[in-house]
Design an enzyme around this catalytic site. Structure first.
Site, PDB file in Angstrom:
ATOM      1  CG  HIS A  13      56.627  13.955  -2.949  1.00 17.33           C
ATOM      2  ND1 HIS A  13      55.857  13.292  -3.890  1.00 17.33           N
ATOM      3  CD2 HIS A  13      55.764  14.740  -2.245  1.00 17.33           C
ATOM      4  CE1 HIS A  13      54.593  13.652  -3.755  1.00 17.33           C
ATOM      5  NE2 HIS A  13      54.513  14.526  -2.764  1.00 17.33           N
ATOM      6  CD  GLU A  71      58.627  11.102  -4.886  1.00 17.09           C
ATOM      7  OE1 GLU A  71      58.641  11.865  -5.877  1.00 17.09           O
ATOM      8  OE2 GLU A  71      57.575  10.672  -4.372  1.00 17.09           O
ATOM      9  CG  HIS A  92      56.918  13.401  -8.469  1.00 17.49           C
ATOM     10  ND1 HIS A  92      56.483  13.571  -7.179  1.00 17.49           N
ATOM     11  CD2 HIS A  92      56.503  14.496  -9.157  1.00 17.49           C
ATOM     12  CE1 HIS A  92      55.830  14.719  -7.083  1.00 17.49           C
ATOM     13  NE2 HIS A  92      55.826  15.306  -8.275  1.00 17.49           N
ATOM     14  CD  GLU A 104      55.718   9.490 -10.353  1.00 14.23           C
ATOM     15  OE1 GLU A 104      56.763   9.115  -9.764  1.00 14.23           O
ATOM     16  OE2 GLU A 104      54.745   9.992  -9.759  1.00 14.23           O
TER      17      GLU A 104
END
Length: 489
Positions: free
Chosen positions: A225, A228, A323, A396
């Site tokens: 992504h 990010e 991420h 994350e």
């Protein structure tokens, strides 16, 4: 003639064709050349994003994020410059078309700012930032921030989070390659739709790459992504530690083979998208059947992983996809759910160990799921493909801050703090494999230079020609002056 911005009653859903390019905002009815204080907005640089500017009043501007290319659903990342300012000019900027309603702006997050004379990114003071549902914009959520320009000759840059461009990444890998370390290998695994490199790094002792040698592989990916950006800082922290002469890094290189693809979506990164590739695909939903034409980088990585999985000499022990999270604090992990309770419990060991090593990592926020909406992700697909000895995670990290255990105060992440989390991820493998006794036996060595580059893995069909790095207009070098921009208003 210069472009002229004016108030209008167009809705936020109207098409935004691309980034603004040196867009001059002149007062309604004004004729003549622009004067100081007639702001010029620009996002036509690498990783830039600003689609439209509407002047609401002399002091206030509505700013529209350009949606991801070929996909109007995603509007989060912004990155633009403002110039031709007057000293002490006060403004209010409203970002009016976010595609998400939940946001860390509710919890104190603020945009980033730097200027040509102060090149270090800083967060605006939270007291100058407001996040609210706005009746003037169809009750959509708006993020408004107040700012005072203090230097007429400066160009100011504002961004959602610390940018990390494709060009910066290429320069970083070039600098590692020039060190000629015999345990660091860089190769091109494939190319993106726009012919940007998909780099694959291998970090391990050369002895582990001999023909017939058995390998324990840790596979790490990032920036699927593109918006990010913290993912790249964490990944750089992992790489920096693993190639260092730290005794722990040396033991890890002897015992493990690290395969790292740090930027899975180079086109999206370059274009300033938040979630999608050039063609509008969320690549992290296409692991089940990636197309070599539409998702070439994903296809190349998946092909390599399956090739390694089918090699009896290779044990693919870990897959970690990095991420950044837009609504939660701290670092944390997502894992898979298995019917085998013992396998499920073993999967919890690594995040528990990481929680002990990293003050910003939260095991209480770590969760294990099998949501149908996540079925096409790397974690879910590979968790179903690989055998019971392999563990697949999504790592994350918050776009904003972390809360240290026992306190309630949010500590905003810096670039260094993101990289520190990466270093702690790498260190945790030492604890997981119980290699601590070996560290004491490691004497400080002289770095060995590589005489010849052996291929880290045989997958010649995936190779492609090296492409040159485009220029990085968004990260211009300037004289360093770290005066605090956050007090400008």
């Amino acid at each position: 003639m210069p472009f002229r911005a004016f108030c209008n009653d167009m809705g936020i859903d109207d098409a935004i064709g691309g980034n603004v390019s040196k867009y001059i905002v002149l007062p309604a009815g004004y004729c003549g050349l622009p004067k100081k204080g007639h702001l010029i907005f620009d996002a036509c640089f690498e990783s830039g994003n600003l689609g439209r500017v509407d002047q609401v009043s002399e002091f206030e501007y509505d700013l529209f994020i350009r949606p991801d290319t070929c996909n109007p659903r995603f509007r989060v990342w912004f990155n633009f410059t403002v110039e031709n300012v007057k000293e002490s000019q006060r403004v209010i900027f409203n970002i009016v078309n976010f595609s998400k309603t939940k946001s860390l702006y509710r919890d104190g997050m603020a945009p980033m700012v730097k200027s040509t004379s102060r090149s270090k990114w800083q967060r605006l003071p939270p007291k100058n930032v407001y996040y609210y549902r706005c009746p003037d914009h169809r009750k959509n959520y708006v993020m408004s921030f107040a700012f005072c320009f203090d230097r007429e000759d400066d160009t100011y840059q504002f961004a959602y989070c610390y940018p990390y461009t494709y060009t910066r990444f290429q320069h970083y890998l070039d600098s590692l390659q020039k060190r000629n370390m015999d345990y660091f290998f860089r190769e091109q695994l494939g190319q993106s739709v726009q012919q940007r490199q998909l780099d694959l790094l291998t970090i391990t002792s050369p002895d582990n790459l001999r023909d017939g040698a058995e390998q324990k592989v840790v596979f790490i990916t990032g920036r699927v992504h593109p918006g990010e950006t913290p993912s790249s800082f964490v990944c750089q922290g992992i790489i920096d530690f693993l190639v260092s002469q730290h005794p722990i890094a040396r033991v890890l290189r002897e015992y493990l083979v690290f395969k790292i693809a740090p930027m899975l979506n180079p086109d999206g990164v370059y274009l300033g998208n938040y979630r999608c590739s050039l063609m509008g695909f969320d690549l992290n939903r296409h692991w089940l059947d990636p197309s070599p034409w539409a998702h070439p980088t994903l296809h190349g990585v998946k092909q390599l992983i399956i090739q390694m999985y089918n090699d009896p000499k290779i044990s693919l022990e870990f897959y970690i996809d990095i991420h950044a999270h837009s609504t939660m604090m701290n670092g944390f992990m997502y894992g898979n759910i298995f019917e085998d309770e013992e396998r499920f419990q073993r999967q919890a060991i690594f995040p528990k160990l990481l929680c002990q090593n990293a003050e910003d990592f939260s095991y209480s926020s770590t969760s294990f799921n099998r949501d149908a909406v996540k079925a096409g992700t790397g974690r879910r697909f590979l968790g179903g493909l690989l055998d019971h000895t392999s563990y697949c995670y999504t790592l994350e990290v918050s776009f904003y801050s972390y809360i240290i255990g026992g306190t309630t105060a949010a500590v905003p992440y810096t670039e260094e703090a993101y990289m520190k989390l990466g270093r702690n991820v790498a260190r945790t493998f030492l604890d997981y494999y119980r290699l601590n006794p070996l560290v004491e036996k490691v004497a400080l060595p002289m770095p060995r230079l590589r005489k010849e580059k052996p291929p880290p893995y045989k997958h010649s069909l995936l190779r492609g020609p090296t492409s040159s790095s485009p220029s990085d207009k968004g990260d211009k070098k300037s004289s360093v002056n770290h005066q605090d921009l956050s007090n400008s208003f």
